[in-house]
Design an enzyme around this catalytic site. Structure first.
Site, short mmCIF file in Angstrom:
data_model
loop_
_atom_site.label_atom_id
_atom_site.label_comp_id
_atom_site.label_asym_id
_atom_site.label_seq_id
_atom_site.Cartn_x
_atom_site.Cartn_y
_atom_site.Cartn_z
N ASP A 88 0.87 -1.17 0.00
CA ASP A 88 0.00 0.00 0.00
C ASP A 88 0.92 1.23 0.00
OD1 ASP A 88 -2.09 1.78 0.09
OD2 ASP A 88 -3.12 0.83 1.76
N TRP A 89 0.33 2.37 -0.26
CA TRP A 89 1.12 3.59 -0.51
C TRP A 89 1.83 4.08 0.76
CZ3 TRP A 89 -0.49 1.29 -4.37
CH2 TRP A 89 -0.41 1.79 -5.66
#
Ligand code: BGC
Length: 949
Positions: A352-353
């Site tokens: 995920d970012w």
């Protein structure tokens, strides 16, 4: 190899997006000249600055004055000291262990062990074997936040013809895109309980995604699973049950991937709440740790991921949070052990970012791609991979075969989806920009390095063919919770299924509440980060721009026959307005009152709602409005129909039992077709057939301790213990015998159905364990494993660097040494292959049918309608006793029955459906003594027929 002899994938596409006239604009085909052995693998527009390191403290300080920030900082400092002290007490001197508490599982299993992917691996191996070190690293590392047109972009391997991959959210539409469908949300889709619609929605979404030039879609979402009803992102997924989530995700993935787009199943795993989900976002240096036992992980949270992998998903996104005190994206047990060994995952794991919190550690633990490629902070240009991964490979801390495996997994997924076919992806870049709506713009707006503009938005129209499908999903995902004779209402004003005329003269209908109308326009707040107008999406990265939004007020006004019905609208929630204008309620026969409850992803807050909802109340005075309308409608004699739009369950206790609340429609988050979908049900064009994908309780506390969001951290590293184990949502209500307001699976129809004649057919004999794990059906590719010449990683002299852009290069390789690397504890302990593994999703025997249950269903009511027979399994009693939920969903189907028609429906139960996860045997175990029972009916608490096996 002479790079100048290679061309970009599409000369056309790439050139159009670059400046035509400046010498600072570098055409890669001409400017990538080799310097010594170092060759550039980047297109030349790369680079870039972004906000400072603490820009990730986005939420708490957003929009605050300097004074407020200083005061907040002081308070925060005090609070940090106090909470640190608290943490010491809480954990009895136990700090977050530096290497986590999740068991080690090394080394990372290699991709390419399955026949179903063998061709793609073969092609990928051929390509990867021709890549340089920087090219390989490029493919694993995002270029940085806002360093491309999509929300995520990898570097290319130009010399072998591998493009920059374009990654875009998300689960209900193409985020930041124009002219694309804003589909009903995951939760609405789950409420359809319609497998065909799961697939078709995925297919429609996939087609649009490809037409917009995106290779990797960041969806669907099954984590959060829905442990906490107020969880901010539950609406992105399909409902609070692993079986429902698993089927919905698998069908969505098949739909998306049948269009040649790589789907991403996210977020692995246990990202159940937004508060403290991510380092720094909530002021704490570390994310919370979701502490889960092995059985709960398998039977609840990881379950839908197994279905997704079985469906062939190309990519898995690991989540922000820690799991058992090791970050999910650094967690070898989760990625190496569960995803890649046990579930046989052949694609790639992306972070995920900013969820990646270590460089070498995450690589060894099984991460294959870092997104968006930045380091520990947004736009810091200090990727934990990029050049650092090149260095780690050169100095031997990341084995070359691990890097090769990362890369071949990504390239194989690309081939597996047929993305090497230029007809599918004729252009190199997406045809829209996530960062501007203007036609012209720069390619890496996150960089302050000046760049030439090019055409970044082509406004390609992709939504048109999907209007009807989007409306059908929204309508089938709307749940009729109460109906006492008022619905349907015909366009000419006849009421109820008997179509009664209430009186001579025109029927007077009023529409009340802001939630029925357009507000300030559907895209008024970025990423839908506020609640205004009719609610049709939640907020955050899982939202999409509305190309249009048909409001309920608009549809009702358009559809009612004006010669027979007078319709007025009052799109206001303020009671003052109604008190000043009492006639607007007094004169009505029927009042439609709209209210809602919104939530979303934690990087945005709407007022005090910081992603997770603060409670389950209707927002913007919804309860007061409903009560007032009910009381005053037709001077107390009118009928009220309540319509709710919501991201999840709401507390209805103030009004649900009021006698003049004649009907309640729960429309979830319907997307762009909101009003027309609702109108179909109100007018009876469609007989309601949606079912609740979660329990609606009488009170938030009824969901139990595990159902409560942790709003205040209980330590510097907040510890969230999933002590309730298997008992979330209906499993909790059933175990503790709590009466819900509306149970999981519930939903009314305008007709009635009867269940009879249940039969069980044994297909295979019961046996405790699945067949032994089959041998790998393919051999992973092999590569030259010698450490490359360090010079390969040096910056090419001719590359124009963009500030803070993530590159795979190093300034100097003089300091590279190959000393023995202190691998993590457990690295040298050989892991036995899981007997639960052997194919995509797990041991193939787990997917074999062992028993079939058949039931007859008859439409006994006045009109045709779709029925959703649901099968709930109860496990046999065991000696010694094993703790089992009272019942678990293990089958559902949906089909139409004409009035009086009878059909028989079958449910195939697989070994996995019948098994529990045995933590000692580390395998799925079927109970062979006693009898299983299979109860079939229309909800988790309306199960008229039961069969034993
Ligand atoms: C979200 C992901 C999303 C990513 C990219 C993150 O904040 O958790 O679901 O895909 O951003 O936008």
């Amino acid at each position: 190899m002479d790079p100048s002899s290679k061309r970009l994938l599409s000369d056309d596409g790439s050139r159009r997006r670059r400046s035509q006239d400046s010498d600072s604009d570098i055409d890669v085909t001409e400017h990538l000249r080799p310097k010594s052995t170092a060759t550039s693998t980047q297109p030349a527009f790369l680079g870039g600055p972004r906000p400072g390191p603490f820009s990730s403290l986005r939420r708490p300080f957003k929009g605050r004055s300097r004074c407020c920030v200083i005061v907040t900082c002081v308070l925060l400092g005090l609070w940090a000291i106090l909470s640190a002290g608290g943490a010491v007490f809480y954990t009895k001197y136990k700090e977050a262990p530096p290497t986590g508490e999740s068991p080690p599982w090394y080394p990372a299993p290699k991709g390419g062990t399955l026949k179903s992917w063998a061709d793609s691996y073969k092609k990928a191996a051929d390509m990867v074997s021709r890549m340089t070190l920087p090219e390989k690293v490029n493919i694993t590392t995002g270029t940085g936040w806002r360093m491309g047109l999509a929300v995520g972009t990898t570097g290319p391997a130009l010399h072998v013809g591998f493009p920059q991959l374009q990654l875009q959210d998300g689960p209900l539409g193409i985020r930041f895109a124009d002219n694309a469908t804003a589909w009903p949300a995951g939760i609405t889709t789950g409420a359809t309980f319609n497998k065909e619609l799961f697939y078709l929605r995925g297919k429609g979404h996939g087609l649009e995604t490809r037409q917009k030039g995106i290779h990797v879609l960041l969806g669907p979402c099954v984590g959060p699973l829905g442990r906490m009803p107020a969880g901010g992102r539950n609406w992105e997924g399909f409902g609070s049950d692993p079986y429902l989530q698993g089927i919905a995700a698998a069908e969505t993935i098949k739909g998306v991937q049948d269009q040649g787009v790589m789907a991403t199943i996210k977020h692995f795993v246990a990202n159940e709440q937004e508060h403290f989900r991510q380092s720094w976002e909530w002021g704490l240096p570390n994310a919370l740790s979701a502490n889960i036992d092995d059985r709960t992980l398998h039977e609840l949270y990881a379950w839908p991921f197994a279905d997704s992998i079985r469906a062939g998903v190309a990519s898995v996104m690991c989540s922000y949070n820690m799991v058992n005190n090791s970050y999910a994206c650094d967690n070898s047990k989760l990625m190496n052990g569960i995803l890649k060994d046990e579930m046989g995952f052949q694609g790639f794991v992306m972070s995920d970012w900013l969820a990646q919190r270590s460089g070498v550690g995450s690589a060894l633990a099984g991460l294959d791609m870092t997104m968006p490629g930045d380091g520990l902070f947004w736009e810091d240009g200090k990727s934990l991979w990029g050049g650092e991964l090149s260095r780690a490979v050169l100095n031997g801390s990341v084995p070359v075969d691990r890097l090769n495996d990362m890369v071949v997994r990504i390239v194989a997924a690309w081939y597996q989806l047929g993305q090497d076919n230029k007809e599918l992806y004729p252009e190199e870049l997406p045809n829209f920009s996530s960062w501007t709506n203007e036609k012209m713009g720069v390619l890496a707006p996150g960089s302050k390095t000046p760049q030439e503009e090019s055409e970044v938005n082509q406004y390609v129209q992709v939504l048109l063919p999907h209007k009807d499908l989007a409306r059908q999903v929204a309508a089938e995902g709307t749940v009729l919770l109460k109906n006492e004779g008022v619905l349907p209402i015909s366009r000419d004003g006849l009421v109820g299924i008997e179509q009664k005329k209430l009186h001579d003269g025109k029927l007077k209908v009023g529409v009340f509440g802001e939630d029925a109308g357009p507000g300030k326009g559907p895209n008024y707040c970025k990423d839908r980060g506020c609640n205004q107008g009719t609610l049709a999406e939640g907020w955050g990265s899982g939202s999409a721009e509305f190309p249009y939004l048909i409001t309920p007020a608009e549809s009702l006004k358009r559809e009612f026959d004006e010669d027979k019905v007078t319709i007025t609208e009052h799109l206001d929630n303020k009671l003052d307005y109604y008190k000043r204008n009492p006639s607007v309620l007094a004169e009505q026969d029927i009042c439609f009152v709209f209210a809602n409850s919104d939530g979303g992803e934690g990087f945005l807050a709407w007022g005090s709602v910081g992603g997770d909802r603060n409670d389950l109340s209707l927002q913007k005075g919804g309860d007061d409005l409903i009560e007032h309308v009910v009381e005053k409608c037709g001077n107390g004699n009118g009928d009220t129909v309540v319509v709710i739009h919501s991201v999840g369950p709401v507390d209805m206790e103030r009004w649900i039992e009021l006698p003049r609340v004649k009907a309640v429609l729960y429309a979830n988050l319907p997307g762009q077709e909101s009003g027309d979908a609702l109108a179909e049900l109100i007018f009876g064009d469609m007989n309601p057939n949606g079912k609740l994908p979660y329990t609606i309780a009488k009170s938030l506390k009824d969901y139990g301790e595990g159902g409560q969001i942790m709003y205040l951290p209980n330590g510097v590293v907040p510890q969230q213990d999933f002590k309730e184990g298997l008992y979330i949502d209906y499993r909790h209500f059933d175990k503790y015998n709590i009466e819900p307001r509306f149970e999981f699976g519930f939903g009314l129809s305008y007709t009635t159905f009867q269940f009879s004649n249940v039969k069980v057919k044994s297909v295979k004999d019961k046996s405790p364990l699945p067949s032994p794990r089959p041998a790998a059906s393919a051999e992973p590719p092999t590569f030259d494993e010698s450490i490359p010449d360090p010079e390969e990683a040096l910056w090419p002299s001719d590359l124009r660097r963009l500030e803070r852009y993530n590159y795979p290069y190093l300034d100097s390789v003089d300091d590279i040494k190959q000393d023995p690397y202190p691998y993590p504890e457990g690295y040298d302990v050989a892991q036995a292959l899981s007997q639960a593994g052997g194919d995509q999703g797990g041991n193939p025997d787990l997917w074999e049918t062992y028993v079939t249950v058949t039931v007859d269903v008859t439409n006994t009511g006045p009109v045709a309608g779709k029925v959703v027979p649901q099968l709930y399994l109860s496990y046999p009693d065991t000696e010694p006793e094993i703790d089992f939920p009272v019942r678990v969903l293990r089958g559902f189907e949906k089909f139409n029955l004409e009035k009086g028609e009878k059909k028989s429906v079958s449910f195939d139960l697989t070994r996995r459906d019948l098994s529990y996860w045995d933590v000692v045997q580390q395998n799925w175990v079927m109970v062979t003594s006693g009898q299983y029972s299979f109860a079939v009916g229309q909800s988790s608490r309306d199960l008229p027929v039961v069969a034993k096996w």
